[in-house]
Design an enzyme around this catalytic site. Structure first.
Site, PDB file in Angstrom:
ATOM      1  N   SER A 158      31.450  69.591  14.555  1.00  0.00           N
ATOM      2  CA  SER A 158      32.726  70.299  14.398  1.00  0.00           C
ATOM      3  C   SER A 158      33.875  69.316  14.562  1.00  0.00           C
ATOM      4  O   SER A 158      33.737  68.261  15.203  1.00  0.00           O
ATOM      5  CB  SER A 158      32.844  71.388  15.467  1.00  0.00           C
ATOM      6  OG  SER A 158      34.156  71.905  15.544  1.00  0.00           O
ATOM      7  N   TYR A 184      32.923  72.220  24.833  1.00  0.00           N
ATOM      8  CA  TYR A 184      32.531  72.348  23.429  1.00  0.00           C
ATOM      9  C   TYR A 184      32.711  71.013  22.715  1.00  0.00           C
ATOM     10  O   TYR A 184      31.826  70.554  21.978  1.00  0.00           O
ATOM     11  CB  TYR A 184      33.361  73.432  22.742  1.00  0.00           C
ATOM     12  CG  TYR A 184      33.010  73.636  21.284  1.00  0.00           C
ATOM     13  CD1 TYR A 184      31.771  74.158  20.915  1.00  0.00           C
ATOM     14  CD2 TYR A 184      33.921  73.315  20.280  1.00  0.00           C
ATOM     15  CE1 TYR A 184      31.443  74.346  19.580  1.00  0.00           C
ATOM     16  CE2 TYR A 184      33.607  73.509  18.937  1.00  0.00           C
ATOM     17  CZ  TYR A 184      32.363  74.019  18.601  1.00  0.00           C
ATOM     18  OH  TYR A 184      32.036  74.204  17.271  1.00  0.00           O
TER      19      TYR A 184
END
Length: 321
Positions: A158, A184
């Site tokens: 990501s 994350y």
């Protein structure tokens, strides 16, 4: 080493990527294939003739997806197997049960911005699921990947990797305040570093690994956001789209880069790189919107260190079981 580019782009769909690609005889595993872009990744691979296994937590949902893929692709060779990346016991059971070669492994499953928590083995949830679970899966399937002779590993990362490098002296937020975004980001950096080191370490086995940014897609991945976070993100996306600098993708478009790396001949033998919109991303000091990859995600020294640390963590967890 030239950067890989082509005529595909942000609106390309997964099915468009596999037009003219024949995957007959090739076997693929897609984690998290019961929802979101995992479904469309598996659908496109099956459409091209691959034998696909949906590795999922919810096998009932997996069965429904398998039936849908079979009816839409004309390929009924779609299997469903239980896999919970938050529990190494299920990962080990999956790898122990696998027989024969494996040509494609797509690490698609993941969690984002979760509240502080741990996996069954005590790892911080996001690093545990997004990286360590997939690391255990890939290393457990190494023999099957090597047997294929030209296997590809695809790891969904990501643009969130920009939020944090891997913080080796506090991987699990034991000495710093927990931040869902930083956790994350660390896990998504780890996904890229895994691709870098797997490609180096398994070169003699002709196993390559690449990571990717799928784009901005509304999927169950955002389920841990508050209503206020979701509303703010939707407003930001709408403004960016109106300004012509960004466009949200459909799940079919979001799966395209995963499928490109899993199946397209242009990336045969290519590994250790980060892609977006089916193109190799530029290495940049700061992301341009969601585009680019930061140097810390491709650092070969950090990649080797992460591999060694990950192996040791798995050894300790299994010894304690």
């Amino acid at each position: 080493m030239s950067r890989i580019t082509n005529s595909f782009g942000p609106t390309t769909t997964a099915l468009e990527v596999v037009q003219g690609v024949d995957l007959t005889g090739r076997r693929a595993v897609v984690t998290g294939a019961a929802s979101g872009i995992g479904v469309e990744t598996a659908r496109a691979l099956a459409h091209a003739g691959a034998q696909v296994t949906l590795a999922v937590r919810d096998t009932a949902a997996g069965d429904r997806v398998a039936a849908d893929i079979a009816s839409t692709s004309g390929c009924d060779d779609v299997a469903v197997a239980h896999l919970d990346l938050a529990d190494l016991a299920t990962v080990d059971a999956f790898t122990a049960a696998w027989q024969g070669p494996l040509h494609v492994l797509v690490g698609n499953a993941g969690v984002m911005d979760t509240p502080h928590g741990t996996t069954v083995q005590g790892f911080e949830t996001q690093l545990g699921v997004n990286h360590l679970g997939h690391f255990a899966l890939a290393t457990g399937l190494h023999g099957a990947l090597a047997a294929a002779g030209d296997a590809r590993i695809v790891q969904v990362s990501s643009s969130g990797h920009a939020a944090s490098p891997v913080v080796f002296d506090d991987l699990f937020f034991e000495r710093r305040e927990y931040s869902p975004g930083l956790a994350y980001g660390q896990s998504k950096t780890a996904n890229v570093l895994f691709a870098v080191e797997a490609t180096r370490r398994w070169a003699e086995d002709r196993v390559t690994a690449n990571a990717l940014m799928p784009g901005g897609i509304w999927t169950p991945l955002q389920r841990h956001w508050s209503p206020e976070q979701r509303a703010a993100a939707e407003q930001q996306a709408a403004h960016a789209e109106a300004a012509g600098v960004f466009r949200m993708k459909t799940t079919e478009q979001g799966a395209a880069t995963s499928v490109f790396l899993a199946a397209h001949p242009q990336v045969a033998g290519i590994g250790g790189r980060y892609f977006e919109d089916c193109q190799e991303a530029e290495v940049v000091p700061q992301l341009r919107g969601l585009s680019g990859v930061l140097p810390h995600a491709l650092d070969p020294v950090a990649a080797r260190r992460l591999w060694d640390v990950s192996e040791e963590l798995l050894v300790q967890a299994r010894a304690a079981a």
